[in-house]
Motif scaffolding. Sequence first.
Motif, PDB file in Angstrom:
ATOM      1  N   VAL A   1       0.576  -1.121  -0.261  1.00 40.23           N
ATOM      2  CA  VAL A   1      -0.485   0.155   0.020  1.00 40.23           C
ATOM      3  C   VAL A   1       0.959   1.086   0.118  1.00 40.23           C
ATOM      4  O   VAL A   1       1.206   1.427   0.432  1.00 40.23           O
ATOM      5  N   ASP A   2       0.753   1.920  -0.971  1.00 39.93           N
ATOM      6  CA  ASP A   2       1.648   3.455  -1.066  1.00 39.93           C
ATOM      7  C   ASP A   2       0.698   3.900  -0.517  1.00 39.93           C
ATOM      8  O   ASP A   2      -0.056   4.911  -1.270  1.00 39.93           O
ATOM      9  N   VAL A   3       1.588   4.881   0.443  1.00 43.63           N
ATOM     10  CA  VAL A   3       1.207   6.240   1.357  1.00 43.63           C
ATOM     11  C   VAL A   3       1.384   7.435   1.354  1.00 43.63           C
ATOM     12  O   VAL A   3       3.209   7.196   2.052  1.00 43.63           O
ATOM     13  N   ALA A   4       0.810   8.523   1.110  1.00 41.19           N
ATOM     14  CA  ALA A   4       1.108  10.138   1.000  1.00 41.19           C
ATOM     15  C   ALA A   4       0.826  10.500   2.494  1.00 41.19           C
ATOM     16  O   ALA A   4      -0.108   9.209   3.418  1.00 41.19           O
ATOM     17  N   VAL A   5       2.029  11.646   3.297  1.00 39.96           N
ATOM     18  CA  VAL A   5       1.001  12.122   3.858  1.00 39.96           C
ATOM     19  C   VAL A   5       1.798  13.097   4.261  1.00 39.96           C
ATOM     20  O   VAL A   5       3.049  13.813   3.350  1.00 39.96           O
ATOM     21  N   VAL A   6       1.177  14.496   4.710  1.00 40.18           N
ATOM     22  CA  VAL A   6       1.183  15.575   4.761  1.00 40.18           C
ATOM     23  C   VAL A   6       0.411  15.725   6.093  1.00 40.18           C
ATOM     24  O   VAL A   6      -0.527  16.155   6.857  1.00 40.18           O
ATOM     25  N   HIS A   7       1.775  16.731   6.272  1.00 36.04           N
ATOM     26  CA  HIS A   7       2.189  17.832   7.702  1.00 36.04           C
ATOM     27  C   HIS A   7       1.820  18.633   7.489  1.00 36.04           C
ATOM     28  O   HIS A   7       1.536  19.222   6.759  1.00 36.04           O
ATOM     29  N   THR A   8       0.300  18.867   8.525  1.00 39.69           N
ATOM     30  CA  THR A   8      -0.092  19.712   8.221  1.00 39.69           C
ATOM     31  C   THR A   8      -0.140  21.179  10.232  1.00 39.69           C
ATOM     32  O   THR A   8      -0.572  20.920  11.157  1.00 39.69           O
ATOM     33  N   PRO A   9       1.403  21.238  10.407  1.00 42.32           N
ATOM     34  CA  PRO A   9       1.428  21.764  11.384  1.00 42.32           C
ATOM     35  C   PRO A   9       0.632  23.190  12.420  1.00 42.32           C
ATOM     36  O   PRO A   9       0.480  23.478  13.378  1.00 42.32           O
ATOM     37  N   THR A  10      -0.218  24.009  11.534  1.00 40.71           N
ATOM     38  CA  THR A  10      -0.302  25.047  11.185  1.00 40.71           C
ATOM     39  C   THR A  10      -1.902  24.556  11.201  1.00 40.71           C
ATOM     40  O   THR A  10      -2.356  24.155   9.590  1.00 40.71           O
ATOM     41  N   ILE A  11      -3.048  24.593  11.861  1.00 47.19           N
ATOM     42  CA  ILE A  11      -3.820  24.365  11.529  1.00 47.19           C
ATOM     43  C   ILE A  11      -5.112  25.180  11.427  1.00 47.19           C
ATOM     44  O   ILE A  11      -5.878  25.249  10.800  1.00 47.19           O
ATOM     45  N   LYS A  12      -4.690  26.384  11.918  1.00 47.52           N
ATOM     46  CA  LYS A  12      -5.275  27.746  12.148  1.00 47.52           C
ATOM     47  C   LYS A  12      -4.497  28.801  11.040  1.00 47.52           C
ATOM     48  O   LYS A  12      -3.541  29.657  12.573  1.00 47.52           O
ATOM     49  N   PRO A  13      -4.400  29.949  10.780  1.00 45.14           N
ATOM     50  CA  PRO A  13      -4.682  29.372   9.371  1.00 45.14           C
ATOM     51  C   PRO A  13      -4.736  28.027   8.483  1.00 45.14           C
ATOM     52  O   PRO A  13      -3.221  28.128   8.609  1.00 45.14           O
ATOM     53  N   PHE A  14      -5.594  27.611   8.127  1.00 44.33           N
ATOM     54  CA  PHE A  14      -5.040  26.516   7.407  1.00 44.33           C
ATOM     55  C   PHE A  14      -4.503  26.671   6.037  1.00 44.33           C
ATOM     56  O   PHE A  14      -5.055  27.271   4.924  1.00 44.33           O
ATOM     57  N   ASP A  15      -3.972  25.603   5.522  1.00 51.04           N
ATOM     58  CA  ASP A  15      -2.971  25.960   3.829  1.00 51.04           C
ATOM     59  C   ASP A  15      -4.354  24.812   3.465  1.00 51.04           C
ATOM     60  O   ASP A  15      -3.521  23.726   2.665  1.00 51.04           O
ATOM     61  N   ALA A  16      -5.489  25.856   3.009  1.00 49.94           N
ATOM     62  CA  ALA A  16      -6.222  24.642   2.349  1.00 49.94           C
ATOM     63  C   ALA A  16      -5.764  24.130   0.874  1.00 49.94           C
ATOM     64  O   ALA A  16      -6.055  23.349  -0.101  1.00 49.94           O
ATOM     65  N   GLU A  17      -4.631  25.481  -0.020  1.00 48.90           N
ATOM     66  CA  GLU A  17      -4.044  24.831  -1.486  1.00 48.90           C
ATOM     67  C   GLU A  17      -3.608  23.920  -0.954  1.00 48.90           C
ATOM     68  O   GLU A  17      -4.020  22.535  -2.237  1.00 48.90           O
ATOM     69  N   THR A  18      -2.682  23.983  -0.431  1.00 55.66           N
ATOM     70  CA  THR A  18      -1.566  22.880  -0.512  1.00 55.66           C
ATOM     71  C   THR A  18      -2.199  21.205  -0.078  1.00 55.66           C
ATOM     72  O   THR A  18      -2.457  20.161  -0.754  1.00 55.66           O
ATOM     73  N   VAL A  19      -3.538  21.149   0.934  1.00 57.42           N
ATOM     74  CA  VAL A  19      -4.470  19.651   1.352  1.00 57.42           C
ATOM     75  C   VAL A  19      -5.386  19.767   0.227  1.00 57.42           C
ATOM     76  O   VAL A  19      -5.185  18.204   0.389  1.00 57.42           O
ATOM     77  N   LEU A  20      -5.652  20.570  -0.290  1.00 56.69           N
ATOM     78  CA  LEU A  20      -7.415  20.104  -1.113  1.00 56.69           C
ATOM     79  C   LEU A  20      -6.180  19.368  -2.075  1.00 56.69           C
ATOM     80  O   LEU A  20      -6.893  18.799  -3.022  1.00 56.69           O
ATOM     81  N   ALA A  21      -5.001  19.895  -2.561  1.00 58.53           N
ATOM     82  CA  ALA A  21      -4.856  19.337  -3.591  1.00 58.53           C
ATOM     83  C   ALA A  21      -4.409  18.077  -3.399  1.00 58.53           C
ATOM     84  O   ALA A  21      -4.245  17.178  -4.863  1.00 58.53           O
ATOM     85  N   GLN A  22      -3.784  17.258  -2.693  1.00 59.60           N
ATOM     86  CA  GLN A  22      -3.840  15.488  -2.629  1.00 59.60           C
ATOM     87  C   GLN A  22      -5.205  14.811  -2.237  1.00 59.60           C
ATOM     88  O   GLN A  22      -5.504  13.711  -2.604  1.00 59.60           O
ATOM     89  N   VAL A  23      -5.981  15.831  -1.640  1.00 62.83           N
ATOM     90  CA  VAL A  23      -7.138  15.447  -1.229  1.00 62.83           C
ATOM     91  C   VAL A  23      -8.365  15.351  -2.207  1.00 62.83           C
ATOM     92  O   VAL A  23      -8.776  13.633  -2.544  1.00 62.83           O
ATOM     93  N   ASP A  24      -8.320  15.946  -3.480  1.00 66.80           N
ATOM     94  CA  ASP A  24      -8.844  16.163  -5.081  1.00 66.80           C
ATOM     95  C   ASP A  24      -8.298  14.948  -5.416  1.00 66.80           C
ATOM     96  O   ASP A  24      -7.742  15.251  -6.513  1.00 66.80           O
ATOM     97  N   SER A  25      -8.678  13.421  -4.619  1.00 67.88           N
ATOM     98  CA  SER A  25      -8.252  12.349  -6.073  1.00 67.88           C
ATOM     99  C   SER A  25      -9.238  11.155  -5.610  1.00 67.88           C
ATOM    100  O   SER A  25      -9.940  11.287  -5.072  1.00 67.88           O
ATOM    101  N   ASP A  26      -8.942   9.876  -6.686  1.00 63.51           N
ATOM    102  CA  ASP A  26      -9.571   8.957  -5.834  1.00 63.51           C
ATOM    103  C   ASP A  26      -9.084   7.854  -4.884  1.00 63.51           C
ATOM    104  O   ASP A  26      -8.637   6.650  -4.760  1.00 63.51           O
ATOM    105  N   ARG A  27      -7.785   8.682  -4.480  1.00 68.42           N
ATOM    106  CA  ARG A  27      -7.114   7.564  -3.733  1.00 68.42           C
ATOM    107  C   ARG A  27      -8.036   8.199  -1.817  1.00 68.42           C
ATOM    108  O   ARG A  27      -8.834   8.596  -2.059  1.00 68.42           O
TER     109      ARG A  27
END
Length: 327
Positions: A233-259
């Motif tokens: 199983v090939d797993v990507a890891v996205v670290h989000t140390p700042t919860i607010k303000p939230f870096d939606a651009e970086t995170v949602l680029a990873q969310v918007d997929s079929d994974r």
Amino acid sequence: MTSGTKLKTSAMIASFADPGQKTTPAPFGHALVEAARRDDRIVGLTADLGKYTDMHIFAQAFPDRFFQMGMAEQLLFGAAAGMAETGLVPFASTYSVFAARRAYDFICLDIAEPNLNVNVVGGLPGLTTGYGPSHQATEDVAIFRGMPNLTIVDPCDSVDIEQAVPQLAEHPGPTYLRLLRGQVPCVLDEYDYRFELGKAKVLRGGADVVLISSGLMTMRALQAAEQLADHHVDVAVVHTPTIKPFDAETVLAQVDSDRLVLTCENHTVVGGLFETVAGAAVRRGIGTQITPIGLPDEFLAAGALPTLHERYGLSTARIVATVLERL
């Protein structure tokens, strides 16, 4: 715990480091000292918890710039606000539960509303102690996320903390740091990583699963990714140390997929990283299902930290099992 053995306080406030893992002693305290050597505006305050928030390191180095406020959290943050009004840069430490539950109004109206440069340093965030609900700050992010002007940082390890401290000092408004203290694991140095306030970072790519994590759970997510590779199983890891303000651009680029997408947080699934990610995805019109790995919406038991992490789903083994169940 061996029968008949009485644990000391320092043993009960346990390290989440794995046996034999590379660690750094008191990274916050040493980073604050280094920052204070470069910036004479920095002062340190605590509410009778210097030793247990690593603020004692600062107190030893700068006794004239350290203020012991006693068991009075409201006074701690009121005084910090007054110092910030004069141009100082206070770092005020206590346990996260006392900052979030006991002193909220003082932080909100004395610090956040006038947008002062006060850095709230909260020890024992989430499930980092076995003491039970009186000391487990399982809902601190949920409490603080709704506060205007407040930046929230949930560091993974000593690298995050050491690099975050000077950036928090320079940030013009109030911040809340979910402090990891004592012997803190050193993890991110192996991933060509630099902390940037307000930014998420993709630590590793993966074609099958995306783990979006913050705090100590990024360490666990990276460990789980390595173990899941043994299951092909090939797993990507996205670290989000700042919860607010939230870096939606970086995170949602990873969310918007079929994974398969999961969030991992040392916090209740109510009001923390999961709901931050899910809310941003809905606003963007992304329909990917997101599965939370986090603490349940309940008051947690007291006990040994490894046992509690396994029981409540934060252990590496539980993350691996959850991913395999969802695939």
